[in-house]
Design a protein around this motif. Sequence first.
Motif, short mmCIF file in Angstrom:
data_model
loop_
_atom_site.label_atom_id
_atom_site.label_comp_id
_atom_site.label_asym_id
_atom_site.label_seq_id
_atom_site.Cartn_x
_atom_site.Cartn_y
_atom_site.Cartn_z
N CYS A 228 0.37 -1.03 -0.56
CA CYS A 228 0.46 -0.06 -0.01
C CYS A 228 0.44 1.45 -0.08
CB CYS A 228 -0.95 -0.05 1.19
SG CYS A 228 -1.72 -1.58 1.77
N PHE A 229 0.07 2.05 -0.37
CA PHE A 229 1.23 3.45 -0.95
C PHE A 229 0.49 4.66 0.02
CE2 PHE A 229 1.58 0.27 -4.34
CZ PHE A 229 2.98 0.11 -3.42
N ARG A 230 0.93 5.68 0.60
CA ARG A 230 0.67 7.14 1.31
C ARG A 230 1.88 8.00 1.28
NH1 ARG A 230 -3.85 3.93 5.42
NH2 ARG A 230 -4.52 2.72 4.46
N ASP A 231 0.82 8.98 0.11
CA ASP A 231 1.82 10.17 0.41
C ASP A 231 2.38 10.89 1.36
OD1 ASP A 231 3.77 11.76 -0.38
OD2 ASP A 231 3.20 12.24 -1.75
N GLU A 232 2.10 10.68 2.85
CA GLU A 232 2.09 11.13 3.62
C GLU A 232 3.33 11.34 4.26
OE1 GLU A 232 -0.20 13.16 4.36
OE2 GLU A 232 -2.08 12.54 3.09
N ASP A 233 3.75 12.07 5.54
CA ASP A 233 5.06 12.43 6.48
C ASP A 233 5.61 10.74 6.92
OD1 ASP A 233 5.98 14.34 5.20
OD2 ASP A 233 5.49 16.35 7.00
N SER A 234 6.41 10.45 7.18
CA SER A 234 6.51 9.14 7.96
C SER A 234 7.34 9.43 9.51
CB SER A 234 8.16 9.01 7.13
OG SER A 234 8.09 8.82 6.13
N ARG A 564 12.75 11.43 5.37
CA ARG A 564 12.20 11.85 3.65
C ARG A 564 11.97 11.49 2.82
NH1 ARG A 564 15.16 16.90 1.89
NH2 ARG A 564 16.57 15.76 1.97
N ALA A 565 11.37 10.02 2.76
CA ALA A 565 10.98 9.21 1.73
C ALA A 565 11.87 9.41 0.71
CB ALA A 565 9.77 10.11 0.86
N VAL A 566 12.98 9.27 0.89
CA VAL A 566 14.22 9.05 -0.20
C VAL A 566 14.60 7.51 0.37
CG1 VAL A 566 16.44 9.34 -0.56
CG2 VAL A 566 14.83 11.52 -0.17
N SER A 567 15.20 6.71 -0.70
CA SER A 567 15.93 5.63 -0.39
C SER A 567 17.16 5.63 -0.79
CB SER A 567 15.17 4.85 -1.22
OG SER A 567 16.54 3.65 -1.79
N LEU A 568 18.23 5.58 -0.01
CA LEU A 568 19.40 6.00 0.32
C LEU A 568 20.43 4.74 -0.25
CD1 LEU A 568 19.65 7.69 4.07
CD2 LEU A 568 19.74 8.93 1.73
N LEU A 569 19.56 4.24 -0.85
CA LEU A 569 20.46 2.42 -1.87
C LEU A 569 20.62 3.65 -2.88
CD1 LEU A 569 22.05 0.49 -1.58
CD2 LEU A 569 19.27 -0.57 -1.61
N ASP A 570 19.74 3.78 -3.91
CA ASP A 570 19.16 3.90 -4.89
C ASP A 570 18.75 5.66 -5.45
OD1 ASP A 570 16.76 4.09 -3.96
OD2 ASP A 570 16.17 3.05 -5.91
N ASN A 571 18.67 6.56 -4.44
CA ASN A 571 18.53 7.75 -4.10
C ASN A 571 17.46 7.77 -5.33
OD1 ASN A 571 20.81 9.29 -3.30
ND2 ASN A 571 22.69 8.68 -4.79
N SER A 572 16.74 7.61 -4.75
CA SER A 572 15.47 7.83 -5.61
C SER A 572 14.43 8.75 -4.03
CB SER A 572 14.31 5.99 -5.65
OG SER A 572 14.12 5.34 -4.54
N PRO A 573 13.19 9.13 -4.32
CA PRO A 573 13.36 9.76 -6.05
C PRO A 573 14.44 10.74 -6.86
CG PRO A 573 11.99 11.21 -4.68
CD PRO A 573 12.61 10.25 -3.75
N GLU A 574 13.86 10.21 -7.97
CA GLU A 574 14.83 11.00 -8.91
C GLU A 574 14.53 11.66 -9.80
OE1 GLU A 574 17.11 13.58 -9.63
OE2 GLU A 574 19.19 11.95 -8.59
#
Length: 607
Positions: A228-234, A564-574
């Motif tokens: 599931c996906f929700r664009d809210e703060d973590s 901040r909803a960033v994946s530090l492994l693949d640097n997404s989003p980009e």
Amino acid sequence: MRRTNTCGELRAEDIGKQVCLQGWVRFSRDHGGVAFIDLADRYGITQIVFDPEDLPKGTDVNAMADTMKTFTRESVVSIVGTVRKRVEGTDDARNPTGEVEVLITEAELLNKSAAPPFEIGDQKEGVLPNEDTRMKYRYLDLRRTEMIQAMEFRSKFLHLARQYLEQNSFLEIETPILGRSTPEGARDYVVPSRVHPGTFYALPQSPQLFKQMLMVGSMDRYYQVARCFRDEDSRKDRQPEFTQLDMEMSFVDMADIQNMIEGLLSFVWKGLYGKELETPFPRIAYRDAMERFGSDKPDMRYGLEFVKLTDVVKDVPYQIFQRILAEGGIVAGINLGDGSAKVGRNEVDRYIHYAKNKAKLGGLTWMRCENGVLTSNITKYFTPEILENIKQAMNVKEGDLIFLIAGPWKATYEGGGVLRRKIAEDLGLVPDDVFQFFWMVDCPMFEVDPVSGKYDAFHHPFVLPLNDINDDYVAGACFDICLNGNELGSGSLRIHNADLQRAVLEKLGVPDETIEKEFGWFIQALGYGAPPHGGIAMGVDRLIAILLNKETIRDVIAFPKNKRAVSLLDNSPEKIDDSKLEELQILSLATGDLDLESLEDIDSDEQ
RNA sequence: GCCCUGGUAGUGUAGUGGCCUAUCAUGAAGCCCUGUCGAGGCUUCGACACGGAUUCAAAUUCCGUCCAGGGCGCCA
């Protein structure tokens, strides 16, 4: 040569065998002649011995020594050798393979490793690298025993859950990831359509409407391990994408759903721990949960319950309480009991500060029982009789400290709940080896926003109301499952009547036009013989994290996003290439390349 | 959007205006060592997030930015 065993497998009974092990060089100890390697994989660690004086005849000793030099930390190697008993007195009882070792006869470097940025191995508490370093090198972090165990536990949990559900006639059915955006609820993650420029799919916040469609479609029992996906703060227990164990059943009542979950968890429990899980889970009404624990997901592993004092203090001369009571507010108290002695005057002041600033309470009143009477800075505003009644109501013993909270019902109890948790943590009342499941039942259908007066769905707009939706109080056929102060999931019976569904959406203030546009297809489906149905979804990440005593769900997700909803492994989003944006006919306002002034003629009325 | 805490060698840390040419551990590189097990010994390498201000003097105080975590709002 192919691997014959894992690194966690060899025991005394394997002594004498020729084996081939492949894995990672975790630690190596070169004594100048004989050298040891701790060879690790997911299954464990086996000690490998390289002894230049103990190689098979005809082995090129120098070539071997050169190969051994390449076996640096975290390089991947393959070794062939003989399992043998360790030299007397050098057993390692901490390691299941600690009675044996493998004497190398052949060795090969399969892949070298750069020097790892942090030490892998069973880290002591507090010497883990920062979380961002762990995330950047998640593939290394995953090699740690703790992470391996978390992944194994999670996999086993889901496997057992699937086993149970399959045995109970549930069908695992995948619902779309690309769907339509709905007006209510969380912010959607959105995916542009190339084929239909200017239109977007939304990623599902949950498969709610689709699973109801499956019931209309006669699937009867559905489940899914659903992303599931929700664009809210973590938060530490929330991130943009998460996993739910999602279920829906036809021709059921609330007890059927709860029984199914209890059966499922018992089955899983047996498989994971070999122990019975105590069922049925206790049930507590929403109102009781709020008034006793100050939370709709109370931690019931410890006491510290609130006692309602509204009636006891109704004639108190104390102005602050009088004003609150006149406004329809409540007064309640909490007794610190045996913990009272640990809380001195300074700590009391700290709790008052905490109550105002963190718990958002208007204030906090305290009293301590000394020489048989309640005393404090404000007891002079109370009559002796009322003080005695408070004592009775709260079962106050000599030396006990009590806190009184007062104000509007919901905000005050919620603030009290925050305070209660703080007190319990400070007093060390929270056991970490108890798993207290319970059902929160008797929930309202709607909540009224105190500011706007607007109706909000307590759970969601598809919950079946249990009485006329125009009554003063409407009960909803919904419930939560909670564990140790966390909401694990919520379930409900759903509306299966098209007219009622429309009426509820109207009551929630959704304009007719929007109902038609956004939910028309759904309401139409209910009109084609939707069976009575209901279901539940449980947050898998949260449940696993709690069971494993993890601080954050990130520790039970293989590749989590950060705060901040960033994946530090693949640097997404980009950013994506302009050519891709062009194909999708999308202009970005975020790049700063656009001059807003020049866009005046673009119709900005539309959202 | 807001509040709080933090950012010092690859990693984990000490350091609250001059004792800092910055501590310790680990790591890496090299050497020594035949029973260790997060081996040990010796040598070497390597850091004050960024920008500005105050000051004779800043890792340390102040302002701003960035980054990380916790929380509020938000999460039907």
